[in-house]
Design an enzyme around this catalytic site. Structure first.
Site, PDB file in Angstrom:
ATOM      1  N   SER A 178       0.799  -1.222   0.000  1.00  0.00           N
ATOM      2  CA  SER A 178       0.000   0.000   0.000  1.00  0.00           C
ATOM      3  C   SER A 178       0.830   1.269   0.000  1.00  0.00           C
ATOM      4  O   SER A 178       0.385   2.291  -0.514  1.00  0.00           O
ATOM      5  CB  SER A 178      -0.968   0.001   1.183  1.00  0.00           C
ATOM      6  OG  SER A 178      -0.267  -0.173   2.389  1.00  0.00           O
ATOM      7  N   HIS A 206      -4.891  -3.714  -3.102  1.00  0.00           N
ATOM      8  CA  HIS A 206      -4.506  -2.771  -4.151  1.00  0.00           C
ATOM      9  C   HIS A 206      -4.298  -3.433  -5.509  1.00  0.00           C
ATOM     10  O   HIS A 206      -3.755  -2.815  -6.421  1.00  0.00           O
ATOM     11  CB  HIS A 206      -3.231  -2.025  -3.741  1.00  0.00           C
ATOM     12  CG  HIS A 206      -3.408  -1.250  -2.485  1.00  0.00           C
ATOM     13  ND1 HIS A 206      -4.025  -0.018  -2.453  1.00  0.00           N
ATOM     14  CD2 HIS A 206      -3.104  -1.547  -1.196  1.00  0.00           C
ATOM     15  CE1 HIS A 206      -4.067   0.418  -1.200  1.00  0.00           C
ATOM     16  NE2 HIS A 206      -3.520  -0.499  -0.423  1.00  0.00           N
ATOM     17  N   LYS A 237     -11.748   0.130  -2.352  1.00  0.00           N
ATOM     18  CA  LYS A 237     -10.742   0.681  -3.265  1.00  0.00           C
ATOM     19  C   LYS A 237     -11.250   0.560  -4.708  1.00  0.00           C
ATOM     20  O   LYS A 237     -12.163   1.281  -5.069  1.00  0.00           O
ATOM     21  CB  LYS A 237      -9.395   0.055  -2.970  1.00  0.00           C
ATOM     22  CG  LYS A 237      -8.883   0.679  -1.661  1.00  0.00           C
ATOM     23  CD  LYS A 237      -7.773   0.007  -0.954  1.00  0.00           C
ATOM     24  CE  LYS A 237      -7.538   0.731   0.373  1.00  0.00           C
ATOM     25  NZ  LYS A 237      -6.838  -0.060   1.372  1.00  0.00           N
TER      26      LYS A 237
HETATM   27  C1  LIG Z   1      -7.012  -0.294   2.818  1.00  0.00           C
HETATM   28  C2  LIG Z   1      -6.351  -1.551   3.197  1.00  0.00           C
HETATM   29  C3  LIG Z   1      -6.921  -2.426   4.114  1.00  0.00           C
HETATM   30  C4  LIG Z   1      -8.141  -2.087   4.898  1.00  0.00           C
HETATM   31  O1  LIG Z   1      -9.282  -2.055   4.127  1.00  0.00           O
HETATM   32  P1  LIG Z   1     -10.488  -1.124   4.574  1.00  0.00           P
HETATM   33  O2  LIG Z   1     -11.630  -1.636   3.814  1.00  0.00           O
HETATM   34  O3  LIG Z   1     -10.080   0.269   4.202  1.00  0.00           O
HETATM   35  O4  LIG Z   1     -10.630  -1.281   6.059  1.00  0.00           O
HETATM   36  C5  LIG Z   1      -6.300  -3.637   4.319  1.00  0.00           C
HETATM   37  N1  LIG Z   1      -5.158  -3.953   3.698  1.00  0.00           N
HETATM   38  C6  LIG Z   1      -4.571  -3.113   2.838  1.00  0.00           C
HETATM   39  C7  LIG Z   1      -3.312  -3.509   2.180  1.00  0.00           C
HETATM   40  C8  LIG Z   1      -5.133  -1.877   2.573  1.00  0.00           C
HETATM   41  O5  LIG Z   1      -4.525  -1.040   1.748  1.00  0.00           O
END
Ligand SMILES: *Cc1c(COP(=O)(O)O)cnc(C)c1O
Length: 395
Positions: A178, A206, A237
């Site tokens: 991330s 991602h 995302k």
């Molecule tokens: C954003 C993210 C999460 C958490 O997901 P949410 O739905 O925002 O709680 C978990 N792992 C990674 C790698 C992320 O980037």
């Protein structure tokens, strides 16, 4: 470090109104531009009209609404697995799953740069925790070898369907990291965990919607989808909505329904979130999803080829939409971010504790919603900054 919230007065998109100023937005994880999409908005409205604003109870009481089931069926079919389970967030999915699957005598092995949700889940599980250097296969193998040697027999009578006898070893990594934007060497990791009889949990937050011939994620891109025991992702995302999910075998999903505390002891996500996420999954799977993904990759290539590397900074070869520009000192990252804002561009400075000390960076995040002109503006601003700021070396 004291953090403050910046108020946004607009819908998500390539431009946002941040603290009263309209800025070109390179900060969101809305990779396919679906968060503000008309189809998702309409799906959310339809779900509210039919099922109401709230879900009324947890999933196991009476909150397991039709939209949640439809979403989970769509996710399982999209990810080509037997079953899927949604959580209120990716964070809740990680913590709930790790704590459910791991017991005190088990061993959990994390890449050094995995997301906080995985670190927290691994710690909370009480399992023995080991960390391997980022993407370092020989370090991972060293720990797997150690785990294999110390792996004892589980006490009789403590094994469940998902917990075979003997100590479990679980490796957890991310597909696209991330904050660094690079990819895990997944093929090799899968080989290693199979060789040592460990399980793999892969956080595709991602990569889903972005990688693989059908946009399933890095596991699909590596042809390893059926060799990852626990696939995790977020609906917040590329899917443009909110929530988290686990995809895998039916046995795993039934186990989580019964054991994942963040799933059991929490009100079911609102109908609007499930409705929007379902529309998001359907778009990602469709011809339109393919087109959006292709457009995102055009922007990624445009940025990767067009931008000049500021002197003294380190850039990691990006594997997806996240492009960090590592500046080192916090002040330098903050100055860069501020200078970009003066030029009408929002790309946040990422600092400790999100990244290690001395690794402060700008995190550029691209989207299919960006136009070619948007990315040109970004490239021009970064080039200008590269020439006006003194080299920022890591010390
Ligand atoms: C954003 C993210 C999460 C958490 O997901 P949410 O739905 O925002 O709680 C978990 N792992 C990674 C790698 C992320 O980037």
């Amino acid at each position: 470090m004291h953090r403050v919230l910046r108020r946004v007065d607009s819908a998500p998109g390539p431009r946002i109104v941040l603290e009263g100023r309209s800025l070109l937005n390179f900060a969101a994880n809305d990779y396919l531009g679906l968060a503000g999409d008309a189809a998702l908005r309409e799906a959310a409205i339809r779900a509210v009209e039919k099922y109401g604003a709230g879900s009324g109870a947890s999933r196991l009481i009476c909150g397991s609404l039709a939209p949640h089931h439809e979403l989970e069926e769509a996710l399982a079919s999209f990810k080509r697995v037997e079953a899927a389970l949604t959580f209120s967030s990716g964070y809740a999915a990680a913590v709930g799953t790790l704590c459910a699957v791991l017991e005190k005598d088990d061993i959990v092995i994390l890449d050094k740069l995995v997301h906080a949700s995985i670190v927290d889940g691994a710690r909370l599980s009480g399992a023995k925790l080991r960390v391997f250097d980022h993407n370092d296969l020989s370090d991972l193998e060293r720990i797997l070898r150690w785990a294999d040697q110390t792996r004892g027999k589980r006490a009789p009578g403590t094994s469940a369907g998902v917990n075979p006898p003997g100590r479990r070893v679980l490796v957890v990594t991310e597909s696209i990291f991330s904050m660094d934007g690079d990819a895990a060497p997944l093929r090799e990791i899968v080989e290693l965990k199979d060789r040592y009889g460990a399980w793999l949990m892969l956080d595709e937050a991602h990569a889903t919607g972005i990688l693989g011939p059908n946009r399933l994620g890095l596991a699909e891109a590596c042809g390893a989808g059926d060799r990852v025991e626990i696939q995790m992702g977020t609906l917040g995302k590329a899917f443009g909505a909110s929530g988290g999910y686990i995809a895998g075998s039916r046995v795993l999903i039934e186990f989580l329904i019964n054991r994942a505390r963040s799933f059991i002891f929490s009100t079911a996500p609102v109908p609007a979130a499930a409705g929007a996420a379902l529309a998001g999954v359907e778009i990602v799977r469709s011809q339109r999803g393919e087109e959006l993904c292709a457009r995102l990759w055009e922007r990624i290539e445009q940025f990767a080829n067009g931008s000049e590397q500021p002197t003294g900074t380190r850039r990691i070869t990006p594997a997806g939409a996240i492009h960090p520009i590592i500046l080192g000192a916090e002040e330098v990252a903050l100055t860069f971010a501020e200078s970009l804002r003066d030029r009408g561009i929002y790309a946040p400075a990422i600092r400790y504790p999100t990244v290690a000390r001395g690794q402060a960076r700008l995190r550029i995040s691209l989207s299919a919603a960006h136009s070619q002109a948007d990315v040109e503006v970004l490239i021009a601003a970064l080039d200008e900054l590269a020439h006006t700021h003194a080299p920022a070396r890591e010390t």
